[in-house]
Design an enzyme around this catalytic site. Sequence first.
Site, PDB file in Angstrom:
ATOM      1  N   GLY A 197     -12.475   5.370 -98.188  1.00 32.06           N
ATOM      2  CA  GLY A 197     -13.821   5.322 -99.432  1.00 32.06           C
ATOM      3  C   GLY A 197     -13.409   6.006-100.342  1.00 32.06           C
ATOM      4  N   ASN A 198     -14.489   6.251-101.291  1.00 32.72           N
ATOM      5  CA  ASN A 198     -14.348   6.940-102.627  1.00 32.72           C
ATOM      6  C   ASN A 198     -15.761   7.945-102.668  1.00 32.72           C
ATOM      7  OD1 ASN A 198     -16.159   5.339-104.435  1.00 32.72           O
ATOM      8  ND2 ASN A 198     -14.866   3.743-103.756  1.00 32.72           N
ATOM      9  N   ARG A 199     -15.408   8.540-103.965  1.00 33.03           N
ATOM     10  CA  ARG A 199     -16.636   9.682-104.095  1.00 33.03           C
ATOM     11  C   ARG A 199     -17.561   9.201-104.894  1.00 33.03           C
ATOM     12  NH1 ARG A 199     -13.542  14.433-106.203  1.00 33.03           N
ATOM     13  NH2 ARG A 199     -15.650  15.389-106.445  1.00 33.03           N
ATOM     14  N   SER A 200     -17.670   7.806-105.413  1.00 31.60           N
ATOM     15  CA  SER A 200     -18.923   7.432-106.068  1.00 31.60           C
ATOM     16  C   SER A 200     -20.265   7.775-105.602  1.00 31.60           C
ATOM     17  CB  SER A 200     -18.718   5.853-106.430  1.00 31.60           C
ATOM     18  OG  SER A 200     -19.484   5.643-107.274  1.00 31.60           O
TER      19      SER A 200
END
Length: 400
Positions: free
Chosen positions: A208-211
């Site tokens: 995933g990512n931190r958005s």
Amino acid sequence: MDKPRVVLGVSGGIAAYKACELLRRFTESGHDVRVVPTASALRFVGAATFSALSGNPVATEVWDDVHQVPHVRIGQHADLVVVAPATADMLAKAAHGLADDLLTNTLLTARCPVVFAPAMHTEMWEHPATQENVATLRRRGAVVIEPAVGRLTGVDTGKGRLPDPGEIFEVCRRVLARGVQEPDLRGRHLVVSAGGTREPLDPVRFLGNRSSGKQGYALARTAAARGARVTLVAANTGLPDPAGVDVVRVGTAVQLREAVLKAAADADAVVMAAAVADFRPAAYATGKIKKKDDKEPDPVVLVRNPDVLAEVSAERARAGQVIVGFAAETDDVLANGRAKLARKGCDLLVVNEVGERKTFGSEENEAVVLGADGSETPVPYGPKEALADTVWDLVVARLD
Ligand code: CTP
């Protein structure tokens, strides 16, 4: 400076208890709130609760404290009147100018912006009488928030839920700051993607990512405030639904692509604010991947995800459709942004410099919006909503 004076009208629906949360948001952020419930609202929530939370007396009838002429004064002195929840009966009274209690009198004497947050069963909301009353109120300049879709009282589900109190508060905050805005996006369908995709490895793990999704939500909220029909494709955000916005929830890049393409079919503009994973694991393990004590872990093999922004840009579903992308860059921000704009084929690219307090999870943002026509619009450090408004200004100019 004087505190902004807010009149919180509460009419008699089960969602009246949610008015307490809205009231708390106002008082905690420095507003002077006068709660004016209807007699029916007081059958759901007691006057003592409203009085204690607001720090002000609570009256329902025009016959209370008559020497202070409350039926005129309360409305005259308000900077904002918000009715939440607004029942079908309250909308009808307001549309027809009836004045048989303190709240309806207040609505007639108020010269400030008025916001209604309706809540009722789907049948009542969809009834032509209610729809005509809503149209009348909007034509006169009131803000009527679209109800949310979801669980209603009892076993029913549908359109008619009171939007999240935090989101009603955001609508009110915006109206207090800017007045009732020109609906310059009315009649437009806009698609916004937000959040970050998650690409599963097994049933419990993902890449995933931190958005946070906050910039995309700000885009959706501001577009709705400017009168647009908005479809928000939200990837793993956990944020409350913006009021008056259709939210489609997705998990992976492939699901996001499907939802964006579907919504884009009749859209005037598509804004890709989501952080979409460029790659996904080639294989998905249906059982949890176990560590084997004596062995090194298997490498994770990745395959490319579809590039949604490039695809919607190349295959415009409608002539004149405006496509906006986002890019987070660490170095050579403008040069990389220009190259990305050309590569993706979109009309506008919002370029953020990724830094410590900027972008991920924060309420603020700073950016440059690059146009395919060579334009460059710097947006100074400020709320994500200000950047969102600039994006819509640029979209409106291109739609016209
Ligand atoms: N995007 C997309 N589909 C993808 C990846 C990104 O639609 N598979 C969109 C994002 O929503 C964003 C824009 O493309 O609007 C920029 O994404 P970014 O990942 O920065 O672009 P890349 O071309 O992948 O560039 P980089 O090499 O910097 O990662």
